[in-house]
Design a protein around this motif. Sequence first.
Motif, mmCIF file in Angstrom:
data_model
loop_
_atom_site.group_PDB
_atom_site.id
_atom_site.type_symbol
_atom_site.label_atom_id
_atom_site.label_comp_id
_atom_site.label_asym_id
_atom_site.label_seq_id
_atom_site.Cartn_x
_atom_site.Cartn_y
_atom_site.Cartn_z
ATOM 1 N N ASN A 160 44.410 51.374 46.129
ATOM 2 C CA ASN A 160 44.712 50.443 47.228
ATOM 3 C C ASN A 160 43.922 50.768 48.496
ATOM 4 N N ILE A 212 39.805 49.835 47.534
ATOM 5 C CA ILE A 212 39.394 48.426 47.502
ATOM 6 C C ILE A 212 38.892 47.924 48.864
ATOM 7 N N LYS A 222 35.046 46.522 49.659
ATOM 8 C CA LYS A 222 34.889 45.158 50.181
ATOM 9 C C LYS A 222 33.972 45.120 51.393
ATOM 10 N N ARG A 245 36.872 47.311 36.049
ATOM 11 C CA ARG A 245 36.445 45.919 36.172
ATOM 12 C C ARG A 245 37.246 45.194 37.246
ATOM 13 N N ASN A 246 38.553 45.385 37.262
ATOM 14 C CA ASN A 246 39.392 44.705 38.248
ATOM 15 C C ASN A 246 39.046 45.120 39.667
ATOM 16 N N ILE A 247 38.784 46.413 39.867
ATOM 17 C CA ILE A 247 38.414 46.897 41.202
ATOM 18 C C ILE A 247 37.108 46.256 41.651
ATOM 19 N N GLU A 296 35.475 43.524 40.540
ATOM 20 C CA GLU A 296 35.531 42.074 40.714
ATOM 21 C C GLU A 296 36.340 41.701 41.948
ATOM 22 N N THR A 297 37.388 42.453 42.235
ATOM 23 C CA THR A 297 38.200 42.204 43.429
ATOM 24 C C THR A 297 37.392 42.414 44.706
ATOM 25 N N THR A 298 36.408 43.297 44.643
ATOM 26 C CA THR A 298 35.604 43.619 45.831
ATOM 27 C C THR A 298 34.252 42.896 45.824
ATOM 28 N N ASN A 299 34.188 41.811 45.053
ATOM 29 C CA ASN A 299 33.045 40.885 45.054
ATOM 30 C C ASN A 299 31.767 41.447 44.445
#
Length: 290
Positions: free
Chosen positions: A110, A113, A117, A143-145, A147-150
């Motif tokens: 948390n 991220i 970003k 992958r989630n980290i 993709e979440t951070t563009n």
Amino acid sequence: MAKKQTRRIFLKRSFGSILTVLGLGSGGFLYANRIEPSLLDIQEIQIKHRLIPDSFDEIKMIQFSDTHLGFQYTLQQFNKLVEKINSLQPDIILFTGDLMDEPNQYTEINKLIPILKKLHAPLGKYCIFGNHDHGGYGSDIYRNIMETTNFTVLLNQAVPVITKDGSIIYLLGIDDAMLGNPNLPLTLKNVPKNTFTILLSHAPDLAETASQYPIQWQLSGHSHGGQIKIPFLGALVTPPFGQLYPEGLYSVGDDSPLSLYVNRGIGTTRLPFRFLSKPELTIFTLKPEI
């Protein structure tokens, strides 16, 4: 319990052997453990090729790799790295794997991220999987980290990078060689011929295979430059798929050789030391070659 004691004895002996080989006293220990791991080396490389469109002249790409957050490298250090990358005003940012040392054990996602970003590049942020990103059931976490951070995660995929005049180069990204399933034919399937291509492969030694395809450059990490090197002898240990090409610039293949650059990475793994192998940030500048 006996197994744990055996492992502890092995690690102590290994640690002692390394200190003996390096001749590290208390000052050397401090240097390899605390000082060199924080000494960021910035390398600047020109990428010249006749297939690079004119509109990509002076486009700046920054590669960072192998942060291994959670082992020795901290979020505070990583935040400073992100600030440094942004201050260099890259057009493209490339991450070549091993974000966290143990993804399923990392407890500060948390906080991580928002830092990721903050990285900014007008032509995009791209990344691939390293072996540690897959390890410990970490594939989905990583992958989630990203993709979440563009970041665009390239998993045996190719994507066009397009400038305002419509000119294109392609970034290719293959899966990790140790714990993934790299597939170059699939990656290249929709890439037009006579297009400039840059391959991201965590494992540098895959250049032996990549040089047989229409790929001009490969950027890798993984080896940490050996992480611990002995003067005149080189790296004590290099990992699988990072033994042929441990660091720096290489030409691979005979006809139309592939240019390979291996970044030494940022963090450490297994042993919290760097000796004669400073952490590295690499700046690549694209230049059309007439």
